[in-house]
Design an enzyme around this catalytic site. Sequence first.
Site, PDB file in Angstrom:
ATOM      1  N   LYS A  68      35.881  15.258  28.144  1.00  0.00           N
ATOM      2  CA  LYS A  68      36.623  16.351  27.636  1.00  0.00           C
ATOM      3  C   LYS A  68      37.824  16.049  26.956  1.00  0.00           C
ATOM      4  O   LYS A  68      38.336  16.369  25.805  1.00  0.00           O
ATOM      5  CB  LYS A  68      36.581  17.446  28.497  1.00  0.00           C
ATOM      6  CG  LYS A  68      35.229  17.943  28.678  1.00  0.00           C
ATOM      7  CD  LYS A  68      35.562  19.184  29.894  1.00  0.00           C
ATOM      8  CE  LYS A  68      34.271  19.507  30.368  1.00  0.00           C
ATOM      9  NZ  LYS A  68      34.217  20.798  31.410  1.00  0.00           N
ATOM     10  N   ASP A 105      35.036  26.790  28.595  1.00  0.00           N
ATOM     11  CA  ASP A 105      35.121  26.869  30.129  1.00  0.00           C
ATOM     12  C   ASP A 105      35.811  28.021  30.661  1.00  0.00           C
ATOM     13  O   ASP A 105      35.148  28.667  31.428  1.00  0.00           O
ATOM     14  CB  ASP A 105      35.642  25.547  30.815  1.00  0.00           C
ATOM     15  CG  ASP A 105      34.628  24.319  30.507  1.00  0.00           C
ATOM     16  OD1 ASP A 105      33.389  24.670  30.320  1.00  0.00           O
ATOM     17  OD2 ASP A 105      35.071  23.157  30.847  1.00  0.00           O
TER      18      ASP A 105
HETATM   19  P1  NDP Z   1      38.380  15.958  37.528  1.00  0.00           P
HETATM   20  O1  NDP Z   1      37.889  14.724  37.671  1.00  0.00           O
HETATM   21  O2  NDP Z   1      39.160  16.219  36.117  1.00  0.00           O
HETATM   22  O3  NDP Z   1      39.374  16.703  38.980  1.00  0.00           O
HETATM   23  C1  NDP Z   1      39.123  16.615  39.805  1.00  0.00           C
HETATM   24  C2  NDP Z   1      39.867  17.188  40.835  1.00  0.00           C
HETATM   25  O4  NDP Z   1      39.594  17.105  42.386  1.00  0.00           O
HETATM   26  C3  NDP Z   1      41.492  16.662  40.923  1.00  0.00           C
HETATM   27  O5  NDP Z   1      42.186  17.972  40.986  1.00  0.00           O
HETATM   28  C4  NDP Z   1      41.293  15.737  42.080  1.00  0.00           C
HETATM   29  O6  NDP Z   1      42.524  15.585  42.909  1.00  0.00           O
HETATM   30  C5  NDP Z   1      40.525  16.729  43.276  1.00  0.00           C
HETATM   31  N1  NDP Z   1      39.850  15.829  44.206  1.00  0.00           N
HETATM   32  C6  NDP Z   1      38.930  14.916  44.057  1.00  0.00           C
HETATM   33  N2  NDP Z   1      38.573  14.448  45.215  1.00  0.00           N
HETATM   34  C7  NDP Z   1      39.220  15.043  46.212  1.00  0.00           C
HETATM   35  C8  NDP Z   1      39.153  14.945  47.505  1.00  0.00           C
HETATM   36  N3  NDP Z   1      38.432  14.378  48.436  1.00  0.00           N
HETATM   37  N4  NDP Z   1      40.120  15.990  48.183  1.00  0.00           N
HETATM   38  C9  NDP Z   1      40.897  16.799  47.607  1.00  0.00           C
HETATM   39  N5  NDP Z   1      40.718  16.882  45.929  1.00  0.00           N
HETATM   40  C10 NDP Z   1      40.060  16.170  45.483  1.00  0.00           C
HETATM   41  O7  NDP Z   1      37.112  16.917  37.624  1.00  0.00           O
HETATM   42  P2  NDP Z   1      36.935  18.334  36.573  1.00  0.00           P
HETATM   43  O8  NDP Z   1      38.088  19.240  36.904  1.00  0.00           O
HETATM   44  O9  NDP Z   1      36.463  18.058  35.290  1.00  0.00           O
HETATM   45  O10 NDP Z   1      35.520  18.984  37.470  1.00  0.00           O
HETATM   46  C11 NDP Z   1      36.063  19.665  38.560  1.00  0.00           C
HETATM   47  C12 NDP Z   1      34.756  20.432  39.051  1.00  0.00           C
HETATM   48  O11 NDP Z   1      34.562  21.733  38.282  1.00  0.00           O
HETATM   49  C13 NDP Z   1      33.567  19.695  39.241  1.00  0.00           C
HETATM   50  O12 NDP Z   1      32.878  20.114  40.487  1.00  0.00           O
HETATM   51  C14 NDP Z   1      32.726  20.090  37.973  1.00  0.00           C
HETATM   52  O13 NDP Z   1      31.305  20.202  38.177  1.00  0.00           O
HETATM   53  C15 NDP Z   1      33.069  21.603  37.984  1.00  0.00           C
HETATM   54  N6  NDP Z   1      32.952  22.441  36.662  1.00  0.00           N
HETATM   55  C16 NDP Z   1      32.213  23.384  36.492  1.00  0.00           C
HETATM   56  C17 NDP Z   1      31.899  23.807  35.137  1.00  0.00           C
HETATM   57  C18 NDP Z   1      31.059  25.103  35.297  1.00  0.00           C
HETATM   58  O14 NDP Z   1      30.471  25.349  33.899  1.00  0.00           O
HETATM   59  N7  NDP Z   1      30.468  25.639  36.080  1.00  0.00           N
HETATM   60  C19 NDP Z   1      32.690  23.517  33.869  1.00  0.00           C
HETATM   61  C20 NDP Z   1      33.676  22.432  34.080  1.00  0.00           C
HETATM   62  C21 NDP Z   1      33.670  21.761  35.429  1.00  0.00           C
HETATM   63  P3  NDP Z   1      43.577  14.509  42.335  1.00  0.00           P
HETATM   64  O15 NDP Z   1      44.328  15.062  41.259  1.00  0.00           O
HETATM   65  O16 NDP Z   1      44.672  14.417  43.680  1.00  0.00           O
HETATM   66  O17 NDP Z   1      42.568  13.276  42.176  1.00  0.00           O
END
Ligand code: NDP
Length: 277
Positions: A68, A105
């Site tokens: 993205k 989104d």
């Molecule tokens: P990113 O990889 O950009 O962000 C991931 C986030 O999760 C970060 O804030 C990260 O924290 C956090 N994170 C990851 N692992 C952990 C952990 N073990 N404990 C705490 N925090 C954690 O992913 P996206 O933002 O692109 O996607 C997030 C979710 O949204 C996904 O599940 C995706 O499938 C869903 N989604 C659904 C959509 C829909 O249409 N339904 C559309 C877009 C997304 P940190 O910054 O500390 O690493």
Amino acid sequence: MMIVDHYAVFGHPIKHSKSPRIHKIFAEQTGQTLDYKAQDVPAEQFSAAVAAFFANGGKGLNCTIPLKELAWAYADVKTERAYMAKAVNTLALQTDGLILGDNTDGIGLVTDLTGNHDITLAGSRILILGAGGASRGIIAPLLEQSVHSIVIANRTVDKAINLAGEFTAKGLITGCGFSDLKGRQFDLIINATSTSLSGQLPPLPEALLVKNGICYDLAYSNEPTVFVQWGQENKALKSLDGLGMLVEQAAEAFFIWRGIRPKTRPVIELLNKERKL
Ligand code: NDP
């Protein structure tokens, strides 16, 4: 000869994407002649793959994890919501030959919450867990609903604080870590972390949700996600996952490409029925 317009979703991985199915149903429903494929595109091949797609007559693309931000950089022109989100999930070839980048989104989430689930966002105190790409995309559309405030909590605290800082001109928004949430309460808690995908949950304090509050996991699955289960255990009035958002963001992309708004409710009902089987 019938002309078929070509669309696709690029991502990595992409095998389990529901987007081709959703757009096929939209096309049938609205009488549009198009095809829509899923293509596995690793980040390092993104620019070449997009250029080839449009050079070969492609009309529009969806981009998902992890593309993205790259799509945002690729777009010649961007909508305001895409500009704010710094992430693009929809690319569209314009009549002037330029590639438009949009982010559907956030509007997809807002439509699912308000339109499909009758949830009032105005005046609500919202907690967003996570400060990644998805979080970025939903903040401005939520603030535009006259919400009371948004708190972003993230494992990497600086990311939450910095992300909140980008949106302060649009409303009351702050960033913090999970441990700072103790003693606070929210009307709506949105899980925008990727933890559900691995069956985990961010560390959340007791009594975080008000009585009759709402939980929404952006992730979706055939079984209730761990965050949906957390909402049920914490007596949420509704504890929802992101399937409706997926269909609504797709409908918005379809509208950008075709100028026709498909009916989403029958598609959500169908996908919900299938996952219960
Ligand atoms: P990113 O990889 O950009 O962000 C991931 C986030 O999760 C970060 O804030 C990260 O924290 C956090 N994170 C990851 N692992 C952990 C952990 N073990 N404990 C705490 N925090 C954690 O992913 P996206 O933002 O692109 O996607 C997030 C979710 O949204 C996904 O599940 C995706 O499938 C869903 N989604 C659904 C959509 C829909 O249409 N339904 C559309 C877009 C997304 P940190 O910054 O500390 O690493």
